[in-house]
Design a protein around this motif. Structure first.
Motif, short mmCIF file in Angstrom:
data_model
loop_
_atom_site.label_atom_id
_atom_site.label_comp_id
_atom_site.label_asym_id
_atom_site.label_seq_id
_atom_site.Cartn_x
_atom_site.Cartn_y
_atom_site.Cartn_z
N GLN A 56 3.45 -6.80 -12.59
CA GLN A 56 4.46 -5.80 -12.92
C GLN A 56 5.77 -6.51 -13.24
O GLN A 56 5.90 -7.71 -13.08
N HIS A 57 6.76 -5.73 -13.68
CA HIS A 57 8.04 -6.31 -14.06
C HIS A 57 8.69 -7.00 -12.86
O HIS A 57 9.13 -6.36 -11.91
N ARG A 58 8.70 -8.35 -12.90
CA ARG A 58 9.30 -9.18 -11.86
C ARG A 58 8.69 -8.93 -10.48
O ARG A 58 9.28 -9.26 -9.46
N LYS A 59 7.51 -8.33 -10.42
CA LYS A 59 6.87 -8.07 -9.14
C LYS A 59 5.37 -8.30 -9.27
O LYS A 59 4.80 -8.19 -10.35
N LEU A 60 4.76 -8.62 -8.13
CA LEU A 60 3.31 -8.71 -8.07
C LEU A 60 2.79 -7.61 -7.15
O LEU A 60 3.44 -7.25 -6.17
N ALA A 61 1.63 -7.09 -7.48
CA ALA A 61 0.96 -6.12 -6.62
C ALA A 61 -0.52 -6.46 -6.60
O ALA A 61 -1.06 -7.01 -7.57
N LEU A 62 -1.16 -6.19 -5.48
CA LEU A 62 -2.59 -6.46 -5.36
C LEU A 62 -3.40 -5.34 -6.00
O LEU A 62 -3.06 -4.16 -5.89
N THR A 63 -4.48 -5.73 -6.66
CA THR A 63 -5.42 -4.73 -7.16
C THR A 63 -6.22 -4.18 -5.98
O THR A 63 -6.17 -4.72 -4.86
N ASP A 64 -6.95 -3.13 -6.20
CA ASP A 64 -7.77 -2.56 -5.12
C ASP A 64 -8.80 -3.57 -4.64
O ASP A 64 -9.08 -3.67 -3.43
N ASP A 65 -9.40 -4.32 -5.59
CA ASP A 65 -10.37 -5.34 -5.19
C ASP A 65 -9.71 -6.40 -4.30
O ASP A 65 -10.29 -6.85 -3.30
#
Length: 296
Positions: A56-65
């Motif tokens: 994401q914009h300047r951010k990381l997020a974990l996928t559901d997996d």
């Protein structure tokens, strides 16, 4: 047992990046570059066949997996760490590490720092003794020795710890009587009796002709430092031996005419290709605490 596993470095990168939600923080934690973390994550995603992070914009997020994968990987890594710590601890338990060290180095410098080593290896019994004799490991009961010499030791394994940085010191009251190097000849020279060449060597390096006959001999640097503090005369002492005295002002440097002596400090072990874990642990710690004084 399955023979195919994802690369361990990729799992470490994934776990760290997931915990921080930052490739940069993961890189700092694992002492690698941001690019290396990115490469490891891409490799793991390719291996698994699914993305693990949402960029994401300047951010990381974990996928559901990734959210399902992370706790299992963390548990597996913790299991590996626990098993490793247990076997390393077992290797240290009920073992004696016999260390023989130069007297002045032991009394004035090493002993105040040994508590840190004991806290790191609480199950390792340390037997510390002093000596400045030539070590024969076949006849001696020690595992490690620290010695100073003008030449590298023979018939042993050795590692250079540091050169010897000597400085001229005296009590503050004596400094008031020293206005030039020539005034040294009005003073008593505190002489290291097992290194009688130090004063002539130092004088030659700084361009001073020694004429004083007032001398007082002592066998160890520790004794010299105490005599100098009491105002008995001038002494040449390794700087790291007298850090405390220089800091509290009980010793001062009247002329900044320090020099590197011909002596070098070595840690020595028996001539062998296999160094016991207990000895390697002490040497690794020793290199850490000597780091500020090492030039190599």
């Amino acid at each position: 047992m399955h023979t195919e596993f994802p690369p361990l470095n990729a799992l470490l990168a994934f776990e760290s990046a997931s915990r921080h939600l930052s490739f940069s923080h993961a890189a700092d934690e694992l002492f690698v570059t941001h690019g290396a973390i990115s490469k490891q994550i891409k490799s793991l995603e390719s291996y698994l066949g699914t993305p693990l992070f949402l960029r994401q914009h300047r951010k990381l997020a974990l996928t559901d997996d990734a959210k399902r994968y992370l706790p299992q990987i963390q548990a597996a890594l913790q299991t590996i760490k626990t098993a490793t710590d247990e076997i390393k601890s077992h290797q240290m338990q009920s073992q004696t590490l016999a260390i023989n060290v130069l007297p002045s180095l032991t009394i004035n410098w090493l002993i105040p720092r040994m508590e840190e080593f004991k806290q790191r290896y609480p199950h390792l019994y340390v037997d510390l003794s002093i000596g400045d004799f030539t070590v024969n490991f076949e006849q001696s009961r020690c595992d490690i020795a620290i010695r100073s010499a003008t030449q590298a030791p023979k018939e042993v394994n050795y590692l250079k710890l540091m050169d010897e940085d000597l400085c001229l010191v005296c009590a503050p009251l004596l400094m008031k009587e020293l206005h030039s190097l020539d005034d040294i000849n009005k003073m008593t020279l505190l002489k290291h009796t097992t290194r009688p060449e130090l004063w002539p060597y130092w004088a030659d390096k700084v361009g001073l002709t020694l004429t004083t006959e007032k001398k007082f001999g002592m066998e160890h640097f520790y004794m010299l430092s105490q005599a100098a503090v009491s105002g008995m005369g001038l002494a040449l002492i390794p700087r790291f031996f007298i850090e405390k005295e220089l800091a509290d002002g009980s010793l001062v440097i009247p002329f900044d005419e320090g020099f590197t002596s011909p002596y070098t400090y070595y840690v020595i072990t028996p001539k062998s290709q296999n160094l016991p874990l207990k000895a390697q642990a002490f040497i690794d710690w020793l290199l850490e605490i000597f780091a500020p004084y090492r030039s190599v």
